[in-house]
Design a protein around this motif. Structure first.
Motif, PDB file in Angstrom:
ATOM      1  N   ASP A  15       0.833  -1.202   0.000  1.00 36.98           N
ATOM      2  CA  ASP A  15       0.000   0.000   0.000  1.00 36.98           C
ATOM      3  C   ASP A  15       0.867   1.251   0.000  1.00 36.98           C
ATOM      4  O   ASP A  15       0.595   2.216  -0.725  1.00 36.98           O
ATOM      5  N   ASN A  16       1.927   1.257   0.808  1.00 40.93           N
ATOM      6  CA  ASN A  16       2.840   2.402   0.826  1.00 40.93           C
ATOM      7  C   ASN A  16       3.460   2.640  -0.540  1.00 40.93           C
ATOM      8  O   ASN A  16       3.561   3.781  -1.015  1.00 40.93           O
ATOM      9  N   ALA A  17       3.899   1.556  -1.184  1.00 44.10           N
ATOM     10  CA  ALA A  17       4.528   1.692  -2.498  1.00 44.10           C
ATOM     11  C   ALA A  17       3.565   2.301  -3.507  1.00 44.10           C
ATOM     12  O   ALA A  17       3.930   3.197  -4.282  1.00 44.10           O
ATOM     13  N   LYS A  18       2.338   1.843  -3.510  1.00 39.90           N
ATOM     14  CA  LYS A  18       1.357   2.351  -4.474  1.00 39.90           C
ATOM     15  C   LYS A  18       1.034   3.815  -4.198  1.00 39.90           C
ATOM     16  O   LYS A  18       0.816   4.601  -5.134  1.00 39.90           O
ATOM     17  N   ARG A  19       1.007   4.207  -2.940  1.00 37.81           N
ATOM     18  CA  ARG A  19       0.706   5.596  -2.593  1.00 37.81           C
ATOM     19  C   ARG A  19       1.875   6.534  -2.900  1.00 37.81           C
ATOM     20  O   ARG A  19       1.669   7.705  -3.237  1.00 37.81           O
ATOM     21  N   CYS A  20       3.098   6.020  -2.748  1.00 41.12           N
ATOM     22  CA  CYS A  20       4.271   6.888  -2.835  1.00 41.12           C
ATOM     23  C   CYS A  20       4.935   6.901  -4.206  1.00 41.12           C
ATOM     24  O   CYS A  20       5.795   7.750  -4.456  1.00 41.12           O
ATOM     25  N   ARG A  21       4.549   6.005  -5.086  1.00 43.23           N
ATOM     26  CA  ARG A  21       5.146   5.988  -6.425  1.00 43.23           C
ATOM     27  C   ARG A  21       5.009   7.330  -7.125  1.00 43.23           C
ATOM     28  O   ARG A  21       5.876   7.757  -7.911  1.00 43.23           O
ATOM     29  N   GLN A  22       3.931   8.059  -6.819  1.00 42.20           N
ATOM     30  CA  GLN A  22       3.634   9.315  -7.511  1.00 42.20           C
ATOM     31  C   GLN A  22       4.693  10.394  -7.321  1.00 42.20           C
ATOM     32  O   GLN A  22       4.760  11.347  -8.103  1.00 42.20           O
ATOM     33  N   ILE A  23       5.525  10.293  -6.297  1.00 40.49           N
ATOM     34  CA  ILE A  23       6.494  11.372  -6.060  1.00 40.49           C
ATOM     35  C   ILE A  23       7.449  11.540  -7.232  1.00 40.49           C
ATOM     36  O   ILE A  23       7.987  12.635  -7.440  1.00 40.49           O
ATOM     37  N   TYR A  24       7.658  10.478  -8.004  1.00 37.50           N
ATOM     38  CA  TYR A  24       8.574  10.573  -9.144  1.00 37.50           C
ATOM     39  C   TYR A  24       7.898  11.168 -10.374  1.00 37.50           C
ATOM     40  O   TYR A  24       8.583  11.495 -11.348  1.00 37.50           O
ATOM     41  N   ASP A  25       6.591  11.312 -10.337  1.00 38.81           N
ATOM     42  CA  ASP A  25       5.873  12.007 -11.405  1.00 38.81           C
ATOM     43  C   ASP A  25       5.833  13.510 -11.162  1.00 38.81           C
ATOM     44  O   ASP A  25       5.416  14.269 -12.038  1.00 38.81           O
ATOM     45  N   TRP A  26       6.247  13.928  -9.994  1.00 36.17           N
ATOM     46  CA  TRP A  26       6.180  15.342  -9.625  1.00 36.17           C
ATOM     47  C   TRP A  26       7.450  16.111  -9.974  1.00 36.17           C
ATOM     48  O   TRP A  26       7.514  17.330  -9.783  1.00 36.17           O
ATOM     49  N   VAL A  27       8.481  15.404 -10.448  1.00 35.91           N
ATOM     50  CA  VAL A  27       9.749  16.061 -10.741  1.00 35.91           C
ATOM     51  C   VAL A  27      10.268  15.622 -12.102  1.00 35.91           C
ATOM     52  O   VAL A  27       9.945  14.539 -12.591  1.00 35.91           O
ATOM     53  N   THR A  28      11.068  16.478 -12.697  1.00 34.66           N
ATOM     54  CA  THR A  28      11.850  16.163 -13.882  1.00 34.66           C
ATOM     55  C   THR A  28      13.302  16.500 -13.547  1.00 34.66           C
ATOM     56  O   THR A  28      13.574  17.168 -12.539  1.00 34.66           O
ATOM     57  N   PRO A  29      14.268  16.053 -14.343  1.00 34.23           N
ATOM     58  CA  PRO A  29      15.673  16.310 -13.995  1.00 34.23           C
ATOM     59  C   PRO A  29      16.023  17.786 -13.786  1.00 34.23           C
ATOM     60  O   PRO A  29      16.979  18.091 -13.055  1.00 34.23           O
ATOM     61  N   ASP A  30      15.267  18.700 -14.385  1.00 36.96           N
ATOM     62  CA  ASP A  30      15.586  20.117 -14.232  1.00 36.96           C
ATOM     63  C   ASP A  30      14.670  20.822 -13.229  1.00 36.96           C
ATOM     64  O   ASP A  30      14.604  22.055 -13.192  1.00 36.96           O
ATOM     65  N   SER A  31      13.980  20.059 -12.387  1.00 39.60           N
ATOM     66  CA  SER A  31      13.057  20.655 -11.416  1.00 39.60           C
ATOM     67  C   SER A  31      13.814  21.427 -10.339  1.00 39.60           C
ATOM     68  O   SER A  31      14.941  21.087  -9.964  1.00 39.60           O
ATOM     69  N   ASN A  32      13.175  22.482  -9.843  1.00 36.75           N
ATOM     70  CA  ASN A  32      13.588  23.172  -8.629  1.00 36.75           C
ATOM     71  C   ASN A  32      12.539  22.868  -7.574  1.00 36.75           C
ATOM     72  O   ASN A  32      11.346  23.075  -7.806  1.00 36.75           O
ATOM     73  N   ILE A  33      12.979  22.350  -6.432  1.00 35.43           N
ATOM     74  CA  ILE A  33      12.041  22.035  -5.367  1.00 35.43           C
ATOM     75  C   ILE A  33      12.317  22.943  -4.180  1.00 35.43           C
ATOM     76  O   ILE A  33      13.409  23.476  -4.029  1.00 35.43           O
ATOM     77  N   GLY A  34      11.319  23.154  -3.364  1.00 38.36           N
ATOM     78  CA  GLY A  34      11.466  24.013  -2.200  1.00 38.36           C
ATOM     79  C   GLY A  34      10.220  23.922  -1.350  1.00 38.36           C
ATOM     80  O   GLY A  34       9.410  23.001  -1.488  1.00 38.36           O
ATOM     81  N   ILE A  35      10.038  24.898  -0.484  1.00 36.06           N
ATOM     82  CA  ILE A  35       8.916  24.850   0.450  1.00 36.06           C
ATOM     83  C   ILE A  35       7.579  24.882  -0.285  1.00 36.06           C
ATOM     84  O   ILE A  35       6.617  24.227   0.124  1.00 36.06           O
ATOM     85  N   ASP A  36       7.504  25.596  -1.389  1.00 40.71           N
ATOM     86  CA  ASP A  36       6.248  25.619  -2.153  1.00 40.71           C
ATOM     87  C   ASP A  36       5.940  24.246  -2.740  1.00 40.71           C
ATOM     88  O   ASP A  36       4.775  23.837  -2.811  1.00 40.71           O
ATOM     89  N   PHE A  37       6.981  23.534  -3.164  1.00 37.06           N
ATOM     90  CA  PHE A  37       6.803  22.171  -3.659  1.00 37.06           C
ATOM     91  C   PHE A  37       6.216  21.288  -2.562  1.00 37.06           C
ATOM     92  O   PHE A  37       5.255  20.539  -2.785  1.00 37.06           O
ATOM     93  N   LEU A  38       6.787  21.368  -1.360  1.00 40.82           N
ATOM     94  CA  LEU A  38       6.283  20.549  -0.254  1.00 40.82           C
ATOM     95  C   LEU A  38       4.854  20.929   0.122  1.00 40.82           C
ATOM     96  O   LEU A  38       4.025  20.062   0.399  1.00 40.82           O
ATOM     97  N   ARG A  39       4.578  22.212   0.134  1.00 42.05           N
ATOM     98  CA  ARG A  39       3.217  22.632   0.483  1.00 42.05           C
ATOM     99  C   ARG A  39       2.197  22.094  -0.512  1.00 42.05           C
ATOM    100  O   ARG A  39       1.096  21.704  -0.134  1.00 42.05           O
ATOM    101  N   SER A  40       2.575  22.039  -1.771  1.00 36.60           N
ATOM    102  CA  SER A  40       1.634  21.570  -2.784  1.00 36.60           C
ATOM    103  C   SER A  40       1.413  20.070  -2.717  1.00 36.60           C
ATOM    104  O   SER A  40       0.418  19.560  -3.259  1.00 36.60           O
TER     105      SER A  40
END
Length: 265
Positions: A212-237
């Protein structure tokens, strides 16, 4: 008879700074704290019998001794590996599910074991149930072999201008979102589920929880691309994932401990 030498060694080790990254210390303490609020008196009595400190203080112990002999083998117990069909194939680096299953099997007959054996396997359960709920503690073989799966997890992104691994960002995601709160304040945010929802999420075996954890958490890799910038706004979203995973870990840990010890007289 209690193996005093092992207990003393582990007591020293858990007092050392954390050597490797996992859910950060506060995250682990919170999930154990949530669990502690849902334990039966019988379960708490067993924990008081075998632990040398509270469940919250025990929560990060595996991170503190994983690089110490004779516990080097536990290095690979903090991750899970899943194939495309959601199976957990043997022979890969992520061994958390099997390690947790082994600890549960020992504790299912805990009266037949020495105090030191019960103690160390309690340490494993208290740590590994929450550990396997971290979004970045899962390797997905759909990305390739072990090396490719690990590369996706540990890929570095700019986080507010500082290069940070994706893994590390998720490890400390709660305290990045809400810095400086105490455990009661964090608990007020995350420990809000109804008893019915708590029971529903913790039905099944540990293998069911891991899948169940794997199925729920797989999506995190759809939220980024190699050139992504992540930060507090990313976490909030994406904080809804934490609102699901953190309480789920606490309730499942409580359910497991109550199942193992809750009927003791």
């Amino acid at each position: 008879m209690r193996n005093r030498r092992l207990i003393m060694a582990l007591t020293l080790l858990v007092s050392l700074p954390c050597l490797c990254r996992a859910w950060a210390g506060t995250e682990h303490k919170l999930m154990a704290y949530i669990a502690s609020e849902h334990l039966t008196p019988a379960t708490q009595a067993v924990l008081d019998r075998y632990l040398h400190q509270s469940i919250c203080e025990s929560a990060s112990c595996m991170d503190r001794y994983r690089n110490s002999e004779p516990y080097a083998e536990t290095t690979y117990w903090h991750m899970m590996t899943f194939d495309k069909d959601w199976s957990m194939p043997a022979g890969h680096e992520g061994k958390a599910c099997q390690a947790l299953r082994n600890a549960v099997d020992v504790l299912s007959n805990y009266k037949e074991h020495t105090d030191s054996t019960v103690f160390i396997n309690l340490m494993y359960v208290i740590h590994l149930v929450p550990e396997t709920h971290c979004p970045s503690h899962i390797y997905f073989l759909e990305f390739g072999d072990d090396a490719a799966a690990k590369k996706a997890d540990f890929y570095k992104y700019p986080y507010d201008g500082v290069m940070t691994t994706y893994h590390s960002m998720w490890d400390s995601s709660m305290t990045r979102l809400y810095p400086g709160l105490n455990l009661d304040q964090y608990k007020a945010i995350y420990d809000t589920w109804t008893p019915e929802k708590q029971k529903e999420c913790s039905d099944g075996q540990v293998e069911d929880w891991m899948r169940d954890n794997a199925k729920r958490c797989r999506q995190i890799y759809d939220w980024v691309t190699p050139d992504s910038n992540i930060g507090i706004d990313f976490l909030r979203s994406h904080q809804d994932l934490l609102l699901e995973q953190i309480p789920r870990a606490g309730y499942r840990l409580a359910r497991l401990l109550n199942t193992l010890f809750g009927n003791e007289q």
